[in-house]
Motif scaffolding. Structure first.
Motif, short mmCIF file in Angstrom:
data_model
loop_
_atom_site.label_atom_id
_atom_site.label_comp_id
_atom_site.label_asym_id
_atom_site.label_seq_id
_atom_site.Cartn_x
_atom_site.Cartn_y
_atom_site.Cartn_z
N LEU A 50 38.90 51.14 -10.71
CA LEU A 50 40.35 50.71 -10.87
C LEU A 50 40.92 50.31 -12.15
CD1 LEU A 50 40.93 49.53 -7.16
CD2 LEU A 50 41.95 51.59 -8.03
N ARG A 51 40.19 49.18 -12.60
CA ARG A 51 40.57 48.70 -14.01
C ARG A 51 40.41 49.91 -14.93
NH1 ARG A 51 37.72 42.80 -14.09
NH2 ARG A 51 38.83 41.85 -12.04
N ALA A 52 39.31 50.72 -14.91
CA ALA A 52 39.03 51.88 -16.10
C ALA A 52 40.27 52.62 -15.89
CB ALA A 52 37.91 52.41 -15.77
N LEU A 53 40.55 53.16 -14.76
CA LEU A 53 41.62 53.98 -14.48
C LEU A 53 43.21 53.42 -15.05
CD1 LEU A 53 42.61 56.79 -13.51
CD2 LEU A 53 42.80 55.65 -11.14
N ARG A 54 43.31 52.21 -14.61
CA ARG A 54 44.48 51.44 -15.17
C ARG A 54 44.76 51.29 -16.56
NH1 ARG A 54 43.77 46.37 -12.46
NH2 ARG A 54 44.36 47.60 -10.73
N TYR A 55 43.57 51.21 -17.44
CA TYR A 55 43.57 51.04 -18.67
C TYR A 55 42.98 52.13 -19.36
CZ TYR A 55 44.54 46.22 -17.14
OH TYR A 55 45.28 45.18 -16.87
N PHE A 56 42.67 53.22 -19.01
CA PHE A 56 42.25 54.48 -19.63
C PHE A 56 43.18 54.70 -21.03
CE2 PHE A 56 41.11 58.97 -20.27
CZ PHE A 56 39.72 58.61 -20.59
N ARG A 73 30.30 45.37 -15.84
CA ARG A 73 29.68 43.88 -16.21
C ARG A 73 30.72 42.97 -16.18
NH1 ARG A 73 29.48 40.28 -20.28
NH2 ARG A 73 27.56 39.14 -20.34
N ASN A 74 31.73 43.32 -16.86
CA ASN A 74 32.98 42.13 -16.95
C ASN A 74 33.39 41.99 -15.44
OD1 ASN A 74 32.48 41.85 -19.58
ND2 ASN A 74 33.99 43.05 -20.16
N THR A 75 33.69 42.98 -14.64
CA THR A 75 34.02 43.08 -13.17
C THR A 75 33.07 42.16 -12.35
OG1 THR A 75 35.29 45.12 -13.63
CG2 THR A 75 34.89 44.36 -11.23
N TYR A 76 31.98 42.36 -12.72
CA TYR A 76 31.00 41.71 -11.90
C TYR A 76 31.01 40.18 -12.07
CZ TYR A 76 26.67 39.39 -10.55
OH TYR A 76 25.72 38.43 -10.26
N TYR A 77 31.17 39.78 -13.41
CA TYR A 77 31.10 38.37 -13.56
C TYR A 77 32.40 37.82 -13.47
CZ TYR A 77 26.45 38.50 -16.02
OH TYR A 77 25.31 38.51 -16.23
N THR A 78 33.43 38.34 -13.31
CA THR A 78 34.85 37.80 -12.86
C THR A 78 34.81 37.72 -11.34
OG1 THR A 78 35.84 39.23 -14.52
CG2 THR A 78 37.14 38.49 -12.67
N VAL A 79 34.27 38.78 -10.57
CA VAL A 79 34.23 38.78 -9.12
C VAL A 79 33.19 37.45 -8.80
CG1 VAL A 79 33.36 39.93 -6.89
CG2 VAL A 79 34.56 41.06 -8.79
N ARG A 80 32.14 37.38 -9.21
CA ARG A 80 30.99 36.35 -9.19
C ARG A 80 31.67 35.04 -9.53
NH1 ARG A 80 25.86 35.22 -12.53
NH2 ARG A 80 27.29 33.98 -13.51
N GLN A 81 32.42 34.73 -10.32
CA GLN A 81 33.20 33.63 -10.93
C GLN A 81 33.98 33.07 -9.82
OE1 GLN A 81 35.38 33.77 -14.50
NE2 GLN A 81 34.12 32.17 -15.26
N THR A 149 27.61 45.79 -27.50
CA THR A 149 28.81 45.89 -27.10
C THR A 149 29.12 45.77 -25.45
OG1 THR A 149 28.80 47.63 -28.63
CG2 THR A 149 30.50 47.83 -27.04
N ILE A 150 28.37 46.07 -24.56
CA ILE A 150 28.63 45.95 -22.98
C ILE A 150 28.72 44.37 -22.79
CG2 ILE A 150 27.51 46.19 -20.91
CD1 ILE A 150 26.61 48.92 -22.01
N THR A 151 27.74 43.73 -23.44
CA THR A 151 27.60 42.43 -22.84
C THR A 151 28.30 41.43 -23.88
OG1 THR A 151 25.37 42.02 -24.34
CG2 THR A 151 25.09 42.71 -21.99
N GLU A 152 28.92 41.76 -24.98
CA GLU A 152 29.58 40.97 -25.94
C GLU A 152 28.69 39.93 -26.60
OE1 GLU A 152 33.03 39.64 -23.48
OE2 GLU A 152 33.93 41.44 -23.81
#
Length: 186
Positions: A50-56, A73-81, A149-152
């Motif tokens: 959904l985020r990818a589609l929104r910001y494509f 990855r960022n979504t996982y860490y946001t949800v986990r947080q 790049t993925i993990t910043e």
């Protein structure tokens, strides 16, 4: 509530479908190893898509796979947080896990081992920062630069975490009781 897909229509939607959707399996694979639960992984991937589609519309790179995996990855860490499990509250300490690389690599051991369950179990026991780099490198075949790049993270950090992950896997796989190793190819 507005439909996020409404902002991506026509040519952009077709471009999204062509460039991003082929990497849905890789997105789920990363989410599965990070979340360690198939249902949680599905939730992470759904939110990430959904985020990818929104910001494509803001995507101007040439590697949609790396872009999508970073979002997962960022979504996982946001949800986990939002709701961190008790077992994941401790911070990973780079100093406690020295960089040691002796003997055969975990990849070699994994290729020789018949017991795939032992490898999966060993991966499950890795802390998330180590698990994510090993999954991205060995299962998703990302380059060090793509992982950075993925993990910043800096490439040096990626390389040291990857070395520590391999060492931890090696230790986990070689310290199994003898009866568990009876199927290993020597």
């Amino acid at each position: 509530m507005t439909d996020p897909s409404a902002s991506t229509t026509g040519p952009d939607r077709a471009r999204f479908d062509a460039q991003v959707l082929p990497h849905l399996d890789a997105a789920y694979n990363l989410a599965r190893w990070l979340a360690r639960d198939p249902l949680d992984a599905q939730d992470v991937v759904q939110e990430a898509m959904l985020r990818a589609l929104r910001y494509f519309g803001s995507f101007h790179g040439n590697d949609a796979r790396v872009w999508l995996l970073a979002i997962v990855r960022n979504t996982y860490y946001t949800v986990r947080q939002r709701t961190p499990p008790d077992s994941l509250r401790a911070e990973f300490d780079d100093e406690m896990h020295p960089l040691v690389d002796e003997g055969p690599s975990p990849e070699t051991l994994a290729l020789l081992a018949v017991d795939v369950g032992a490898l999966q179990s060993a991966l499950e026991h890795l802390p998330p920062p180590l698990r994510e780099v090993i999954v991205l490198r060995e299962l998703e075949e990302c380059s060090y630069r793509e992982i950075a790049t993925i993990t910043e993270q800096k490439i040096g950090t990626v390389m040291s975490r990857l070395a520590r992950a391999r060492e931890r896997l090696r230790a986990e796989l070689t310290c199994r009781p003898r009866e568990v190793r009876r199927h290993d190819v020597r």
